[in-house]
Design an enzyme around this catalytic site. Structure first.
Site, PDB file in Angstrom:
ATOM      1  N   LYS A 107    -106.103  13.338  20.469  1.00  0.00           N
ATOM      2  CA  LYS A 107    -105.795  12.204  19.821  1.00  0.00           C
ATOM      3  C   LYS A 107    -106.173  12.132  18.250  1.00  0.00           C
ATOM      4  O   LYS A 107    -106.841  12.839  17.911  1.00  0.00           O
ATOM      5  CB  LYS A 107    -106.593  10.874  20.496  1.00  0.00           C
ATOM      6  CG  LYS A 107    -105.969   9.625  20.263  1.00  0.00           C
ATOM      7  CD  LYS A 107    -104.838   9.279  21.236  1.00  0.00           C
ATOM      8  CE  LYS A 107    -104.775   7.811  21.407  1.00  0.00           C
ATOM      9  NZ  LYS A 107    -103.926   7.434  22.686  1.00  0.00           N
TER      10      LYS A 107
HETATM   11  N1  GLU Z   1    -100.151   7.338  22.511  1.00  0.00           N
HETATM   12  C1  GLU Z   1     -99.828   7.089  23.955  1.00  0.00           C
HETATM   13  C2  GLU Z   1    -100.721   7.156  24.919  1.00  0.00           C
HETATM   14  O1  GLU Z   1    -101.968   6.672  24.588  1.00  0.00           O
HETATM   15  C3  GLU Z   1     -98.707   8.169  24.106  1.00  0.00           C
HETATM   16  C4  GLU Z   1     -99.016   9.435  23.610  1.00  0.00           C
HETATM   17  C5  GLU Z   1     -98.065  10.640  23.729  1.00  0.00           C
HETATM   18  O2  GLU Z   1     -97.007  10.398  23.856  1.00  0.00           O
HETATM   19  O3  GLU Z   1     -98.192  11.934  23.569  1.00  0.00           O
HETATM   20  O4  GLU Z   1    -100.721   7.518  26.161  1.00  0.00           O
END
Ligand code: GLU
Length: 419
Positions: A107
């Site tokens: 993240k």
């Molecule tokens: N931000 C989204 C999540 O929390 C998607 C992450 C992604 O597509 O890699 O799952």
């Protein structure tokens, strides 16, 4: 003892500890699964329109790479912190394992308020952030994606910045791109679509269907608004929604497309002039509805809310909306909550499908993408329910984490220790 003031990171660890007793995981591997493998903090000087330079703070956390390349979004929000980014990266590791994607978890985030930045400032900030983390990311290494307040526009800038440094275009370094740059049909609405699919599955589990069920949605951004629109298409009555600027209510159901169009153009719910009554966020969380969908920030379902909630079912569209104490109360009150790591996994599933299309230089149709998404979510839902029954876990979250821990532990066991 858990408490409502604990951080997202402490909450995530508590959730994992609750599943530890059901999972086949050694103490050493479990310790590794509680801690990130790598974190980076970057300092980002950005030229403001005023001509002044402002330094922003950015982070990227690679939590676990045992099952494949690190994967996870980038959020822009004033409350972003290293602790939160680590927690959300941990959630991504659990999520990708639960839905059987060949990824680990990551993240990123930048501490900023996008509402106060012009388009050009956002572009400079995004490019500078990408430069800051570029040695860490890559199509086989770590693949960023959209999260809170980021979308196709930011992914295009990230892809471009990374590609400029590499000397050629590399679409598969990020997912959630615009269609013209290698994005996939269906990615924009994927997380909301996943929420709608999972809501339908949990209703079916209780012998019900979305038809005529009442739904309240906290947060009407990308995820909340798509979940609302797609549930309304399935016959549900979305009777209330709210954001930080206010809430709206209509017992006969909101016109979800109209509300979404208003939010898209004005950036907020306040000012919506349809046939609605105002409702506060606290009231929305306590509404007597069939399904409550938290689709905003973490920690919105506290012990107090869990105590007073009148919803029959919770479906977690946000990451980390329910505190562990609230979880205990929901168990006591027999209110099932479908955990975030399944309910909002539609986004990363379609990100994976985008990445696969990019690496094969091939484009799927929207129907193919949606069918694949639905199949994966439905299978995982059935696996979670099966684990809930066979392990007799207290709630669905613990069942989901048990599956996820088992998968991550198995990967660690096969790979062994280095050196
Ligand atoms: N931000 C989204 C999540 O929390 C998607 C992450 C992604 O597509 O890699 O799952």
């Amino acid at each position: 003892m858990t408490d409502d003031a604990a951080s997202t990171l402490e909450n995530m660890r508590t959730q994992m500890e609750r599943a530890q007793e059901y999972a086949q995981v050694t103490e050493n591997v479990f310790t590794r699964l509680l801690h990130p493998e790598r974190t980076l903090e970057v300092s980002l000087p950005v030229l403001r329109e005023s001509g002044e330079e402002e330094i922003f703070k950015g982070y990227r956390c690679q939590f676990s790479g045992a099952r494949g390349p690190y994967k996870g979004g980038v959020r822009y929000h004033p409350s972003v912190s290293m602790d939160e980014v680590i927690a959300l990266a941990g959630l991504m590791s659990s999520k990708t394992a639960l839905v059987s994607l060949p990824y680990g978890g990551a993240k990123g985030g930048v501490v900023c308020n996008p509402k106060e930045l012009t388009r050009n400032e956002m572009k400079r900030l995004t490019r500078r952030y990408t430069e800051g983390i570029r040695r860490m990311i890559g199509p086989k290494m770590d693949i960023p994606a959209p999260d809170m307040n980021t979308g196709p526009r930011e992914m295009a800038w990230m892809m471009d910045t990374f590609s400029v440094y590499e000397g050629h275009t590399i679409p598969e370094v990020v997912t959630g791109k615009p269609l013209e740059l290698g994005g996939t049909p269906g990615r924009v609405e994927a997380t909301g679509r996943g929420v709608a699919i999972i809501t339908e599955k949990i209703l079916e589990y209780y012998g019900r269907s979305p038809k005529n069920t009442t739904v309240a949605i906290q947060g009407f951004g990308n995820v909340g608004s798509w979940a609302g629109r797609l549930l309304a298409e399935r016959g549900a009555n979305v009777i209330a929604t709210s954001d930080v600027t206010g809430g709206i209510y209509n017992s006969d159901g909101l016109d979800t497309h109209d509300v979404a169009a208003h939010v898209e153009s004005s950036g907020q719910i306040a000012g919506y002039d349809g046939d609605v009554d105002p409702i506060s966020n606290d009231e929305l969380l306590r509404l007597d509805v069939d399904v409550l969908i938290p689709a905003a920030v973490s920690h919105s379902i506290t012990a107090d809310v869990a105590e007073e909630m009148q919803a029959d079912i919770v479906v977690e569209a946000a990451n980390g909306p329910t505190t562990p104490r609230a979880d205990d109360i929901l168990v006591e009150r027999d209110i099932p909550a479908v955990p975030d790591i399944l309910a909002n996994a539609g986004g990363v599933i379609v990100s994976y499908l985008e990445w696969v299309q990019n690496t094969q230089e091939y484009r799927w149709t929207l129907e193919e993408v949606n069918a694949d998404l639905e199949r994966r979510l439905a299978n995982t839902f059935d696996e979670m329910v099966e684990a809930y029954r066979s392990y007799e876990t207290p709630d669905l979250r613990t069942a989901a984490y048990t599956i996820s821990l088992d998968r991550q532990a198995t990967a660690h066991a096969y790979r062994g220790l280095f050196p």
